[in-house]
Enzyme design. Structure first.
Site, PDB file in Angstrom:
ATOM      1  N   CYS A   2      19.259  19.026  26.471  1.00  0.00           N
ATOM      2  CA  CYS A   2      18.987  20.118  26.736  1.00  0.00           C
ATOM      3  C   CYS A   2      18.618  20.862  28.351  1.00  0.00           C
ATOM      4  O   CYS A   2      19.210  20.220  28.818  1.00  0.00           O
ATOM      5  CB  CYS A   2      17.038  20.461  26.654  1.00  0.00           C
ATOM      6  SG  CYS A   2      16.944  19.195  24.708  1.00  0.00           S
ATOM      7  N   ARG A  27      26.559  19.674  26.876  1.00  0.00           N
ATOM      8  CA  ARG A  27      25.785  18.973  26.713  1.00  0.00           C
ATOM      9  C   ARG A  27      25.073  18.239  25.758  1.00  0.00           C
ATOM     10  O   ARG A  27      24.677  16.979  25.439  1.00  0.00           O
ATOM     11  CB  ARG A  27      24.163  19.281  27.569  1.00  0.00           C
ATOM     12  CG  ARG A  27      24.585  19.548  29.189  1.00  0.00           C
ATOM     13  CD  ARG A  27      23.926  19.791  30.290  1.00  0.00           C
ATOM     14  NE  ARG A  27      22.781  19.275  30.273  1.00  0.00           N
ATOM     15  CZ  ARG A  27      21.760  18.696  31.294  1.00  0.00           C
ATOM     16  NH1 ARG A  27      22.925  18.236  32.724  1.00  0.00           N
ATOM     17  NH2 ARG A  27      20.540  17.561  31.060  1.00  0.00           N
ATOM     18  N   TRP A  74      18.116  20.666  22.073  1.00  0.00           N
ATOM     19  CA  TRP A  74      18.191  19.323  21.144  1.00  0.00           C
ATOM     20  C   TRP A  74      16.744  18.323  20.827  1.00  0.00           C
ATOM     21  O   TRP A  74      16.728  18.706  21.473  1.00  0.00           O
ATOM     22  CB  TRP A  74      18.977  18.226  21.628  1.00  0.00           C
ATOM     23  CG  TRP A  74      19.679  17.058  21.453  1.00  0.00           C
ATOM     24  CD1 TRP A  74      21.113  17.371  20.955  1.00  0.00           C
ATOM     25  CD2 TRP A  74      19.182  16.063  21.480  1.00  0.00           C
ATOM     26  NE1 TRP A  74      21.147  16.016  20.374  1.00  0.00           N
ATOM     27  CE2 TRP A  74      19.859  15.056  20.605  1.00  0.00           C
ATOM     28  CE3 TRP A  74      17.863  15.443  21.375  1.00  0.00           C
ATOM     29  CZ2 TRP A  74      19.728  13.734  20.538  1.00  0.00           C
ATOM     30  CZ3 TRP A  74      17.446  13.614  21.197  1.00  0.00           C
ATOM     31  CH2 TRP A  74      18.403  13.555  20.065  1.00  0.00           C
ATOM     32  N   ASN A 100      13.020  20.480  29.385  1.00  0.00           N
ATOM     33  CA  ASN A 100      13.495  19.553  29.195  1.00  0.00           C
ATOM     34  C   ASN A 100      12.473  18.330  28.791  1.00  0.00           C
ATOM     35  O   ASN A 100      11.497  18.126  30.659  1.00  0.00           O
ATOM     36  CB  ASN A 100      15.172  18.752  30.140  1.00  0.00           C
ATOM     37  CG  ASN A 100      15.842  20.252  29.863  1.00  0.00           C
ATOM     38  OD1 ASN A 100      15.993  21.003  28.951  1.00  0.00           O
ATOM     39  ND2 ASN A 100      16.632  20.403  30.364  1.00  0.00           N
ATOM     40  N   GLY A 101      13.024  17.176  27.691  1.00  0.00           N
ATOM     41  CA  GLY A 101      11.325  16.005  28.228  1.00  0.00           C
ATOM     42  C   GLY A 101      10.420  15.933  27.220  1.00  0.00           C
ATOM     43  O   GLY A 101      11.396  16.826  25.955  1.00  0.00           O
ATOM     44  N   GLU A 483      33.737  -0.869  22.236  1.00  0.00           N
ATOM     45  CA  GLU A 483      33.526   0.949  22.481  1.00  0.00           C
ATOM     46  C   GLU A 483      35.071   2.297  21.178  1.00  0.00           C
ATOM     47  O   GLU A 483      34.689   3.099  21.307  1.00  0.00           O
ATOM     48  CB  GLU A 483      34.421   0.982  23.900  1.00  0.00           C
ATOM     49  CG  GLU A 483      35.037   2.217  24.152  1.00  0.00           C
ATOM     50  CD  GLU A 483      33.665   3.720  24.471  1.00  0.00           C
ATOM     51  OE1 GLU A 483      33.693   4.299  24.485  1.00  0.00           O
ATOM     52  OE2 GLU A 483      32.530   2.738  24.692  1.00  0.00           O
ATOM     53  N   LYS A 487      33.550   5.211  19.304  1.00  0.00           N
ATOM     54  CA  LYS A 487      34.355   6.666  19.852  1.00  0.00           C
ATOM     55  C   LYS A 487      34.397   7.230  17.511  1.00  0.00           C
ATOM     56  O   LYS A 487      34.253   8.166  18.125  1.00  0.00           O
ATOM     57  CB  LYS A 487      35.396   6.390  20.170  1.00  0.00           C
ATOM     58  CG  LYS A 487      35.054   6.067  21.626  1.00  0.00           C
ATOM     59  CD  LYS A 487      34.810   7.645  22.236  1.00  0.00           C
ATOM     60  CE  LYS A 487      34.086   7.337  23.743  1.00  0.00           C
ATOM     61  NZ  LYS A 487      32.645   6.858  23.414  1.00  0.00           N
ATOM     62  N   GLU A 490      30.751   8.526  16.633  1.00  0.00           N
ATOM     63  CA  GLU A 490      30.679   9.192  17.348  1.00  0.00           C
ATOM     64  C   GLU A 490      31.633  10.970  16.675  1.00  0.00           C
ATOM     65  O   GLU A 490      30.657  11.661  16.609  1.00  0.00           O
ATOM     66  CB  GLU A 490      30.537   9.100  18.730  1.00  0.00           C
ATOM     67  CG  GLU A 490      29.945   8.729  19.330  1.00  0.00           C
ATOM     68  CD  GLU A 490      30.148   8.526  20.765  1.00  0.00           C
ATOM     69  OE1 GLU A 490      29.445   8.422  21.725  1.00  0.00           O
ATOM     70  OE2 GLU A 490      31.627   8.361  21.133  1.00  0.00           O
ATOM     71  N   HIS A 506      32.465 -15.248  10.573  1.00  0.00           N
ATOM     72  CA  HIS A 506      30.975 -15.588  10.284  1.00  0.00           C
ATOM     73  C   HIS A 506      30.081 -14.787   9.842  1.00  0.00           C
ATOM     74  O   HIS A 506      28.701 -14.145  10.370  1.00  0.00           O
ATOM     75  CB  HIS A 506      30.316 -15.716  11.516  1.00  0.00           C
ATOM     76  CG  HIS A 506      30.768 -17.447  12.492  1.00  0.00           C
ATOM     77  ND1 HIS A 506      30.871 -18.676  11.678  1.00  0.00           N
ATOM     78  CD2 HIS A 506      31.806 -17.435  13.469  1.00  0.00           C
ATOM     79  CE1 HIS A 506      31.165 -19.579  12.430  1.00  0.00           C
ATOM     80  NE2 HIS A 506      32.159 -18.994  12.875  1.00  0.00           N
ATOM     81  N   LYS A 605      25.280  14.748  25.559  1.00  0.00           N
ATOM     82  CA  LYS A 605      25.924  14.640  26.561  1.00  0.00           C
ATOM     83  C   LYS A 605      24.661  13.500  27.579  1.00  0.00           C
ATOM     84  O   LYS A 605      25.604  12.585  28.042  1.00  0.00           O
ATOM     85  CB  LYS A 605      27.011  15.765  27.427  1.00  0.00           C
ATOM     86  CG  LYS A 605      28.121  14.885  28.740  1.00  0.00           C
ATOM     87  CD  LYS A 605      28.966  13.739  27.587  1.00  0.00           C
ATOM     88  CE  LYS A 605      29.991  13.672  29.298  1.00  0.00           C
ATOM     89  NZ  LYS A 605      31.281  12.670  28.474  1.00  0.00           N
TER      90      LYS A 605
END
Length: 610
Positions: A2, A27, A74, A100-101, A483, A487, A490, A506, A605
């Protein structure tokens, strides 16, 4: 996550607030809104979806006034609807709040307020604040905000306006960033300096449990628990960054940032390689060589992509510096009670410098008396200010939600730190000189790696329809496999998993079939033959194989269905070079699948809530 921007001055607030919200779009968010104060009334406009939807609403019905607050949300409590978008009002419409929070005790507070006859208009935790502030109003807005926040548990960065206090904005912070901006048009309140870059000339960073009040011609900061005590004196700092979100001719910010990596790696190394002493050096660590030699263990703590950078760093530190390293998810480390030796350093790795879990882990380490360092991209961020020392990435603003250039910059900083620590111990000067030569050649190698883009496009077209992908690597390339899989998940929404290549048999090999490609990181190195054997095991089960490999490697080409070439570099730097085609592959798969590359669904973000 946010974003907040508030403005009070002489100009119309709405255009300034909308411009700030556009700068905060990177963000991540799902709704947006504005509240202004004019002629004794609070005017609210809000919409679900993008800022462009709000801009159309504001264009059709402009909210008047030169004082206002705005927000990109968000969703945490309640779905992403206009009803739940910020700002939120009290029952009488006298106070507007953006936040925010997370208010952790909002349910109990909501029950108490409803028992008193308050009717709620949203599903959010934030609306509780609006009603509490109205209950605490006795003629002073700063006092009302301080009293209201004293009964909440959780985190907040908030901005409040009221029809009772025209021209005034009050802010409060606990665990979520908030800054005051001072500019020629007036004063600002924001969660991120990028929102006010180009408008504000100086900024003030609020600390936890501080409240502030801004008006067109003045500002003040006080301790939330001691409002009657003299105002707190803060240093004025220059605004860092220009807020530039120009695409520079690229179709998406993510692709632009992938192609910026030769320059960002150069920036990360600039001025930090010491030829005279065959080592790296850093001005902000605040540790002398004697203190460095006393370090017996390093704990790296991070989240997401930064965690993967830390895993690469573990290999580098243990190889070059011979220091035991443990890499911890910050979200887990903050709640554990691990035995930590006295001579241990905690290294927090973060792009934004505001990641809630990483900040909490750093604070827990400080509480236990350990030295804390940070690797961070944002100057003046909470983690950068609270760590005992640290290193900035100098990667510039990263707009794409999926991190690219920040990851490779983090790894190259970790590589230089490993060299630095190693030279205080056992690494010889000649070995240090060799490592420095290899580091200096890295930007050129990455520039050459970007030439694989056409080969990546071919692979993307071939596999864009698949539902699952396995990423496999060994040693320091295993974190790169993690990573690469992240990606792809995402931004293309394809399920992907990363594994050490030898672990494939395994369990994960059960997933292999003709519709599940396996991507191997197999440049030449000490375990090359082992990874080739793992590739053969996939081929024996008719699984498609994609290989990231050294140029013209006929052994790899004889097994793999598709090969993406990367230049040969020193094995300790292969993770940086190998990450580039994985970033490009995720990007191209996302484009082919019609996904929103820079703003993937459900993601943000800067993750400033737990």
């Amino acid at each position: 996550m946010c974003g907040i921007i508030g403005f009070t001055g002489v100009a119309d607030a709405a255009p300034i607030l909308l411009d700030g919200l556009r700068r905060l779009e990177y963000r991540g968010y799902d709704s947006a809104g504005i509240a202004t104060v004019s002629d004794g009334a609070v005017q609210v406009r809000k919409r679900s979806g993008r800022v462009a939807e709000l801009a159309r609403a504001v264009h059709d019905d402009p909210p008047p006034g030169s004082c206002g607050i705005s927000h990109t949300r968000w969703a945490t409590h309640g779905p992403a609807t206009e009803r739940n978008a910020h700002p939120h009002l009290d029952a009488a419409g006298d106070f507007a709040v953006v936040h925010n929070g997370v208010i952790e005790n909002h349910f109990q507070l909501r029950q108490q307020l409803e028992a008193e006859g308050v009717e709620f208009a949203s599903d959010t935790d934030t609306e509780v604040l609006a009603h509490l502030i109205a209950r605490c109003w006795h003629g002073d807005l700063m006092e009302a905000v301080a009293q209201a926040t004293s009964v909440v548990k959780g985190t907040y960065g908030l901005a409040v306006v009221s029809r009772h206090a025209p021209g005034v904005i009050v802010g409060a912070r606990l665990g979520s960033p908030l800054i005051i901006g001072i500019g020629p048009e007036g004063h600002f309140l924001a969660s991120d300096s990028s929102a006010i870059a180009g408008r504000a000339e100086k900024v003030v960073y609020l600390d936890d449990r501080q409240v502030c009040q801004i008006a067109p011609d003045r500002w003040t900061v006080r301790d939330q628990d001691f409002l009657t005590v003299e105002a707190i004196t803060h240093d004025l700092r220059h605004v860092v960054g220009d807020g530039d979100c120009d695409l520079g001719g690229f179709p998406h910010h993510m692709l632009k940032e992938i192609y910026e990596q030769p320059e960002t790696l150069t920036n990360a190394m600039r001025g930090r390689l010491d030829d005279a002493n065959a080592t790296a050096h850093f001005g902000g660590l605040n540790l002398d060589p004697r203190q460095l030699r006393n370090v017996e263990r390093v704990i790296m703590t991070a989240c997401g992509t930064s965690y993967h950078a830390g895993l690469v760093g573990e290999y580098l530190f243990e190889e070059l510096a011979r220091i035991p390293v443990e890499v911890e998810y910050a979200s887990e480390f903050r709640y554990r009670n691990p035995p930590v030796d006295r001579n241990t350093i905690t290294l927090a790795i973060t792009q934004s410098g505001e990641t809630a879990d990483t900040l909490a882990a750093l604070r827990e380490s400080k509480r236990m008396g350990h030295t804390t360092l940070a690797i961070c991209n944002v100057v003046g961020s909470s983690i950068a200010r609270e760590a005992d020392g640290g290193v900035y990435l100098h990667a510039g603003t990263e707009v794409g939600v999926a991190s690219t250039k920040a990851f490779t910059s983090q790894v190259v900083v970790l590589a230089m730190l490993a060299l630095y620590f190693g030279r205080t111990r056992h690494l010889s000067a000649s070995r240090g000189e060799q490592l420095m030569r290899e580091l200096r050649g890295l930007p050129a190698a990455v520039r050459e790696t970007l030439r694989c883009h056409d080969a990546v496009k071919h692979v993307a077209r071939r596999y864009a329809h698949v539902r699952n992908v396995l990423y496999l690597g060994r040693q320091a390339l295993y974190p790169v496999a993690l990573e690469g899989a992240l990606k792809l998940k995402e931004i293309s929404y394809i399920h992907a998993e990363g594994y050490p290549a030898a672990e494939m048999k395994h369990g994960p090999i059960a997933l292999v079939d003709e519709e599940t490609p396996s991507l191997f990181l197999v440049p030449r190195g000490q375990v090359f033959d082992k990874v080739m054997s793992n590739m053969q095991e996939i081929k024996a089960r008719r699984g498609p194989v994609i290989a990231i490999a050294s140029p013209n490697d006929h052994d790899v080409a004889s097994v793999a269905d598709d090969v993406i070439p990367i230049p040969d570099v020193a094995e300790w730097l292969q993770p940086i070079v190998a990450a580039i085609p994985l970033q490009l592959l995720a990007y191209e798969m996302s484009v082919l699948r019609g996904c929103d590359v820079d703003k993937p669904r459900n993601l943000a973000k800067s993750v400033t809530v737990e």
